[in-house]
Scaffold this motif. Structure first.
Motif, PDB file in Angstrom:
ATOM      1  N   LEU A   1      27.791  -4.567   5.759  1.00 24.22           N
ATOM      2  CA  LEU A   1      27.891  -5.408   6.958  1.00 24.22           C
ATOM      3  C   LEU A   1      28.327  -4.588   8.161  1.00 24.22           C
ATOM      4  O   LEU A   1      27.834  -4.763   9.275  1.00 24.22           O
ATOM      5  N   LEU A   2      29.251  -3.657   7.913  1.00 26.07           N
ATOM      6  CA  LEU A   2      29.762  -2.830   9.015  1.00 26.07           C
ATOM      7  C   LEU A   2      28.705  -1.888   9.580  1.00 26.07           C
ATOM      8  O   LEU A   2      28.861  -1.355  10.679  1.00 26.07           O
ATOM      9  N   ALA A   3      27.634  -1.682   8.802  1.00 28.88           N
ATOM     10  CA  ALA A   3      26.570  -0.786   9.285  1.00 28.88           C
ATOM     11  C   ALA A   3      25.706  -1.464  10.347  1.00 28.88           C
ATOM     12  O   ALA A   3      24.997  -0.800  11.100  1.00 28.88           O
ATOM     13  N   TYR A   4      25.768  -2.802  10.422  1.00 29.56           N
ATOM     14  CA  TYR A   4      24.987  -3.512  11.448  1.00 29.56           C
ATOM     15  C   TYR A   4      25.697  -3.401  12.795  1.00 29.56           C
ATOM     16  O   TYR A   4      26.904  -3.648  12.886  1.00 29.56           O
ATOM     17  N   PRO A   5      24.956  -3.013  13.845  1.00 26.70           N
ATOM     18  CA  PRO A   5      25.590  -2.712  15.137  1.00 26.70           C
ATOM     19  C   PRO A   5      26.478  -3.829  15.680  1.00 26.70           C
ATOM     20  O   PRO A   5      27.567  -3.571  16.170  1.00 26.70           O
ATOM     21  N   LYS A   6      26.010  -5.079  15.569  1.00 25.71           N
ATOM     22  CA  LYS A   6      26.786  -6.185  16.129  1.00 25.71           C
ATOM     23  C   LYS A   6      28.152  -6.283  15.450  1.00 25.71           C
ATOM     24  O   LYS A   6      29.176  -6.472  16.107  1.00 25.71           O
ATOM     25  N   LEU A   7      28.140  -6.155  14.127  1.00 30.03           N
ATOM     26  CA  LEU A   7      29.398  -6.273  13.386  1.00 30.03           C
ATOM     27  C   LEU A   7      30.251  -5.028  13.571  1.00 30.03           C
ATOM     28  O   LEU A   7      31.482  -5.091  13.645  1.00 30.03           O
ATOM     29  N   ASN A   8      29.597  -3.899  13.664  1.00 29.40           N
ATOM     30  CA  ASN A   8      30.316  -2.643  13.880  1.00 29.40           C
ATOM     31  C   ASN A   8      31.045  -2.650  15.218  1.00 29.40           C
ATOM     32  O   ASN A   8      32.156  -2.141  15.358  1.00 29.40           O
TER      33      ASN A   8
ATOM     34  N   CYS B   1      10.239 -12.131  14.210  1.00 31.61           N
ATOM     35  CA  CYS B   1      10.249 -12.636  15.584  1.00 31.61           C
ATOM     36  C   CYS B   1      11.623 -12.582  16.226  1.00 31.61           C
ATOM     37  O   CYS B   1      11.770 -12.176  17.356  1.00 31.61           O
ATOM     38  N   PHE B   2      12.636 -13.018  15.488  1.00 26.68           N
ATOM     39  CA  PHE B   2      13.896 -13.298  16.147  1.00 26.68           C
ATOM     40  C   PHE B   2      15.002 -12.296  15.836  1.00 26.68           C
ATOM     41  O   PHE B   2      16.062 -12.352  16.415  1.00 26.68           O
ATOM     42  N   GLY B   3      14.762 -11.399  14.877  1.00 26.15           N
ATOM     43  CA  GLY B   3      15.828 -10.482  14.469  1.00 26.15           C
ATOM     44  C   GLY B   3      16.101  -9.433  15.524  1.00 26.15           C
ATOM     45  O   GLY B   3      15.315  -9.243  16.452  1.00 26.15           O
TER      46      GLY B   3
ATOM     47  N   LEU C   1      33.548 -13.406  14.473  1.00 23.94           N
ATOM     48  CA  LEU C   1      33.324 -12.509  13.333  1.00 23.94           C
ATOM     49  C   LEU C   1      32.836 -13.283  12.105  1.00 23.94           C
ATOM     50  O   LEU C   1      31.867 -12.874  11.445  1.00 23.94           O
ATOM     51  N   VAL C   2      33.487 -14.401  11.799  1.00 21.03           N
ATOM     52  CA  VAL C   2      33.082 -15.200  10.640  1.00 21.03           C
ATOM     53  C   VAL C   2      31.637 -15.674  10.817  1.00 21.03           C
ATOM     54  O   VAL C   2      30.830 -15.623   9.895  1.00 21.03           O
ATOM     55  N   ASN C   3      31.307 -16.075  12.016  1.00 28.52           N
ATOM     56  CA  ASN C   3      29.953 -16.539  12.315  1.00 28.52           C
ATOM     57  C   ASN C   3      28.927 -15.412  12.125  1.00 28.52           C
ATOM     58  O   ASN C   3      27.890 -15.586  11.496  1.00 28.52           O
ATOM     59  N   GLU C   4      29.241 -14.236  12.649  1.00 25.72           N
ATOM     60  CA  GLU C   4      28.310 -13.100  12.550  1.00 25.72           C
ATOM     61  C   GLU C   4      28.137 -12.664  11.093  1.00 25.72           C
ATOM     62  O   GLU C   4      27.029 -12.371  10.652  1.00 25.72           O
ATOM     63  N   VAL C   5      29.252 -12.593  10.354  1.00 22.00           N
ATOM     64  CA  VAL C   5      29.172 -12.182   8.945  1.00 22.00           C
ATOM     65  C   VAL C   5      28.335 -13.204   8.178  1.00 22.00           C
ATOM     66  O   VAL C   5      27.434 -12.845   7.405  1.00 22.00           O
ATOM     67  N   SER C   6      28.599 -14.496   8.404  1.00 24.25           N
ATOM     68  CA  SER C   6      27.858 -15.544   7.690  1.00 24.25           C
ATOM     69  C   SER C   6      26.367 -15.441   7.978  1.00 24.25           C
ATOM     70  O   SER C   6      25.537 -15.537   7.070  1.00 24.25           O
ATOM     71  N   GLN C   7      26.035 -15.227   9.234  1.00 28.73           N
ATOM     72  CA  GLN C   7      24.613 -15.128   9.598  1.00 28.73           C
ATOM     73  C   GLN C   7      23.945 -13.930   8.937  1.00 28.73           C
ATOM     74  O   GLN C   7      22.832 -14.006   8.444  1.00 28.73           O
ATOM     75  N   GLN C   8      24.662 -12.802   8.924  1.00 30.14           N
ATOM     76  CA  GLN C   8      24.080 -11.579   8.350  1.00 30.14           C
ATOM     77  C   GLN C   8      23.906 -11.727   6.843  1.00 30.14           C
ATOM     78  O   GLN C   8      22.872 -11.351   6.286  1.00 30.14           O
ATOM     79  N   VAL C   9      24.921 -12.301   6.195  1.00 30.24           N
ATOM     80  CA  VAL C   9      24.830 -12.500   4.745  1.00 30.24           C
ATOM     81  C   VAL C   9      23.669 -13.443   4.429  1.00 30.24           C
ATOM     82  O   VAL C   9      22.887 -13.205   3.510  1.00 30.24           O
ATOM     83  N   GLU C  10      23.524 -14.488   5.199  1.00 34.18           N
ATOM     84  CA  GLU C  10      22.448 -15.456   4.960  1.00 34.18           C
ATOM     85  C   GLU C  10      21.081 -14.798   5.132  1.00 34.18           C
ATOM     86  O   GLU C  10      20.168 -15.004   4.339  1.00 34.18           O
ATOM     87  N   SER C  11      20.962 -13.985   6.166  1.00 32.08           N
ATOM     88  CA  SER C  11      19.687 -13.313   6.397  1.00 32.08           C
ATOM     89  C   SER C  11      19.362 -12.367   5.229  1.00 32.08           C
ATOM     90  O   SER C  11      18.217 -12.307   4.758  1.00 32.08           O
ATOM     91  N   LEU C  12      20.376 -11.670   4.731  1.00 35.19           N
ATOM     92  CA  LEU C  12      20.155 -10.763   3.598  1.00 35.19           C
ATOM     93  C   LEU C  12      19.848 -11.549   2.323  1.00 35.19           C
ATOM     94  O   LEU C  12      18.995 -11.166   1.522  1.00 35.19           O
TER      95      LEU C  12
END
Ligand SMILES: C[S@@+](CC[C@H](N)C(=O)[O-])C[C@H]1O[C@@H](n2cnc3c(N)ncnc32)[C@H](O)[C@@H]1O
Ligand SMILES: [Mg+2]
Length: 418
Positions: free
Chosen positions: A373-380, A340-342, A301-312
């Motif tokens: 963040l919760l709106a993103y499917p992976k995190l949801n 490409c990768f998103g 979870l910490v990894n996914e949140v960090s990645q999403q925040v960084e991308s935003l």
């Protein structure tokens, strides 16, 4: 399946049976793989949680089944301890299993012992497989087998495969396919035995097989015959299982189970606060990391949140936007994935992200609401609600004073460098 002219002895079904004749029937894929694949398909169809493979040999079938996400307990039993030991270490989790943990726990255990001895640790299973086992049992053990497996262990489903002796004339010099076989049955013999066992222990049974006969010889049936037994009335009640007395007869496969070295050396302390160096176990057993385990759930979870925040955050950088526009790209929407990768979102997912609270800046700080963040499917998928997300990430990721958003510096060191 195809027939080949070969001048040497060859393999019929993966057991290196000698066929000193010119005409050899070769199966593609090899027959043993067809049997394993048959079981794998059955597992995918019925999604059992607890699976035991009796007479598991070198554990090849277990290795194939362990990737199935529905299985939480996988057990192998064999009377030959050397076979169990041979490749058991390859059943342990490897680096990829730690980097991408399973959703559900998985424990794999090997027992050394005879399938005709009762052992209460095999009670309550959803599926028991006996692949090319029964023909290795002498008449005494074959007589005990139904009482132990069907009567005592009484799993929801049992799969039994055994050679179909009607196929053997296609390998004329073969009387028995393996020197350790005590018998090989015709379809009639197998089905008569199977139906009588099924009736006695209240199972229904269906017959099929793998290893198609060649054109013109269809009447001999499959090379391997298979019976699929299903318990009438479904799964054993948990209470019935727990009422059984403990009865442990299987011996330990002595040895040590070690976590891979890289786990001990490189795993962050936060994940394995006291990394065990070596675990002595009475039986070989190995457990897989999963999202059901707090430390791995938190890591993911910490990894996914960090990645999403960084991308935003990167999407919000004014310089980045300006550059994109200069290069003729559309200004990046904070929700949009990289070209490409998103991840690729469905229209519904896009709308959900769009309608969630937007990231914002205050001075040089960048805020991403947890609701966003919760709106993103992976995190949801990982997190049920905002409260849960907050409590898991709070001590690893900076949050706003009211705890409703992740806070990051809008610019970091690397933004200035490149
Ligand atoms: C032909 S091998 C099949 C191995 C494996 N099921 C496969 O399909 O690759 C038969 C296996 O049954 C095991 N076996 C024979 N009698 C047994 C018994 N009474 N209890 C447990 N395993 C037994 C043998 O040691 C051997 O590994
Ligand atoms: Mg055999």
């Amino acid at each position: 399946m195809e027939e080949n002219k070969l001048q040497c002895s060859s393999v019929i079904d993966g057991n290196f049976e000698e066929v000193p004749r010119e005409t050899v029937i070769q199966f593609k894929p090899p027959l043993y793989r067809q049997r394993y694949q048959f079981v794998k398909n059955l597992v995918e169809q019925h999604e059992p949680k607890k699976v035991a493979d009796l007479g598991c040999g070198d554990t090849s079938l277990l290795r194939l089944l362990k990737v199935n996400p529905c299985i939480e307990l996988l057990v192998g039993v064999d009377i030959n301890e050397d076979k169990l030991r041979w490749r058991r270490d390859t059943l342990a989790p490897f680096m990829g299993d730690f980097l991408k943990p399973r959703d559900l726990n998985l424990t794999i255990t090997l027992y050394h012992g005879s399938v005709v001895e009762r052992d209460s640790r095999l009670l309550g299973f959803d599926l028991i497989t006996c692949i090319e086992l029964i023909e290795h049992l002498d008449s005494g053990d074959l007589a005990r087998f139904p009482e132990v497996v069907f009567g005592y262990l009484s799993p929801s489903m049992i799969v039994i495969s055994t050679p179909n002796s009607e196929f053997n004339p296609l390998f004329p010099s073969v009387t028995l396919r393996d020197s350790d076989h005590k018998f090989e049955w015709t379809r009639m013999e197998f089905q008569t035995w199977a139906l009588s066992v099924a009736n006695r222990y209240d199972y229904s049974v269906e017959f099929t097989g793998v290893g198609e006969p060649p054109a013109g010889a269809e009447n001999v049936g499959y090379c391997t015959q298979i019976g699929i037994f299903q318990k009438n009335g479904g799964k054993a009640m948990e209470s019935c299982v727990s009422e059984q007395h403990d009865q442990h007869v299987y011996k330990a496969t002595m040895g040590l189970t070690m976590l891979p070295r890289w786990v001990l050396n490189f795993h962050p302390q936060a994940i394995l606060p006291n990394p065990p160096k070596m675990l002595k176990l009475q039986v070989f057993t190995t457990s897989y990391p999963s999202l059901q385990q707090e430390k791995f759930f938190k890591l993911v979870l910490v990894n996914e949140v960090s990645q999403q925040v960084e991308s935003l955050r990167v999407s919000h950088l004014p310089r980045q936007k300006k550059q994109d526009e200069e290069w003729g790209d559309k200004p990046k929407d904070s929700k949009a994935p990289g070209p490409c990768f998103g991840p690729v979102f469905t229209e519904v997912e896009k709308a959900k992200i769009e309608n969630s609270p937007k990231p914002f800046c205050v001075g040089d700080k960048f805020f991403v609401p947890l609701q966003r963040l919760l709106a993103y499917p992976k995190l949801n998928r990982l997190c049920a609600n905002e409260e849960m997300m907050r409590s898991v990430i709070a001590d690893s990721i900076p949050l706003s004073s009211d705890g409703s958003a992740v806070v990051a510096d809008l610019r970091d060191y690397f933004d200035e460098q490149f």
